[in-house]
Design a protein around this motif. Sequence first.
Motif, PDB file in Angstrom:
ATOM      1  N   UNK A  61     -35.019  -8.972 -22.045  1.00  0.00           N
ATOM      2  CA  UNK A  61     -35.415  -8.169 -20.889  1.00  0.00           C
ATOM      3  C   UNK A  61     -35.779  -9.063 -19.709  1.00  0.00           C
ATOM      4  N   UNK A  62     -36.452 -10.157 -19.992  1.00  0.00           N
ATOM      5  CA  UNK A  62     -36.834 -11.081 -18.927  1.00  0.00           C
ATOM      6  C   UNK A  62     -35.609 -11.796 -18.377  1.00  0.00           C
ATOM      7  N   UNK A  63     -34.641 -12.067 -19.244  1.00  0.00           N
ATOM      8  CA  UNK A  63     -33.399 -12.677 -18.764  1.00  0.00           C
ATOM      9  C   UNK A  63     -32.736 -11.775 -17.738  1.00  0.00           C
ATOM     10  N   UNK A  64     -32.747 -10.465 -18.012  1.00  0.00           N
ATOM     11  CA  UNK A  64     -32.161  -9.527 -17.045  1.00  0.00           C
ATOM     12  C   UNK A  64     -32.919  -9.556 -15.727  1.00  0.00           C
ATOM     13  N   UNK A  65     -34.251  -9.609 -15.831  1.00  0.00           N
ATOM     14  CA  UNK A  65     -35.065  -9.679 -14.610  1.00  0.00           C
ATOM     15  C   UNK A  65     -34.678 -10.921 -13.808  1.00  0.00           C
TER      16      UNK A  65
END
Lengths: 264, 107
Positions: B25-29
Amino acid sequence: MSIERKDDYDHGEWMREKNLTPVETTFLTALIWMDKRFRIVDYLEILETLYYRVNLQMPKSHTEQYNLDNKFWYWYPLYALGSFSTIAYVVAAVSGALLGFYYAPATTGDPSSAYNQLAFIMTDLNFGFMLRSLHRWSAQVMVAAVFLHMLRVYFTGAYKEPRELNWIIGIILISLTMVFGYTGYLLPWDQLAFWAGQIGVEMSLSIPLAGEWVAQLVFGGFSLGQATLQRMYILHVFFLPFVVTTIIGVHIAIVWIQGIAEPH
Amino acid sequence: MAPDTDDATDSEGETRAREVEVPLRLYKVVTVFSTMFAVAFVVGGFIVLDTATQRASLSLSELDLPLAVLGVGMIAAGAFVYAFSTRFRAEGMGKPKDDADEHSDNG
Ligand code: HEM
């Protein structure tokens, strides 16, 4: 991917145990701060879910089958090139249809009605310069995108069984894209157009046996004139649009039916 | 090449780019926001640079130097944000070229 459970984590805790440099911590903290306020990623995930729900017939992909999920992520941006070609085509079609209101495929007049109408579009018509620029740019972008799309398909091995037919259809499409470009290039009937036409006639004439027949059919004679311009015009605005639109439809339908190839 | 050496050098002693693994999820952010910032900075930088030089039509003595420097700085900042963001990877992501899990025999 987005149908799966979201990973739950505590930003602060997680970052502390990770050994990040101060710049990295600041960078991530700033982006997380943005993410908390502007939930763009959530909306993109909804789109992603929608995509997977719509593509029900997508067979289990190579990467899923062998649990290679995420290994080939760096290819995915290039999967947009086919859509990019399609978008460029649509932009060219719409701007071309609008240009059609002002263009006339006639060699009569001084220097010619065709050229005069172009001068009118460029200098007098409101947003005419913009309209013609849109048409020319989208045409060039389409040629580039189609070519790069072909490279993507080649280097991800997407042309392999069972997708041979779509590769062949693709070759027809890239050829017709170039014919689209050539016929359009002749329409301004300026010096560039005229001599490009001359080259075309001579290339046709150089074909063994069928040469004269091809020149007659495509260019309406052995020297350039009204018949040439008229044929280029009909090819460009009537014949090719129907043919290419149909073939693009078939091409994309086959991708839809077969499911997209994962890189392997 | 030795697989899974996560330190900064590979066997030939070349420095390798740093990799930081983050949750998906943080990678997407990171991807979404850093791309947005990079695009905004680079496009904005060119607009500022164009303004400072009146679309490159002014002579050196006439141009607005601080504004031109700001423009170039913005373009560089955009490039930096983008380049910096590429060190983050989600779990299980292969690395281009030097991923030990990737064979050239069609899997
Ligand atoms: C007018 C030109 C073209 C358009 C509009 C077009 C459009 C598309 C689109 C939207 C896709 C879906 C996947 C993707 O976007 O990458 C696709 C897939 C494909 N295209 Fe094209 N394409 C064109 C030309 C070509 C050419 C020149 C080739 C090769 C010679 C080609 C071969 C293929 C193949 C084999 C696939 C299936 C790939 C897969 O399943 O991963 N296409 N095309």
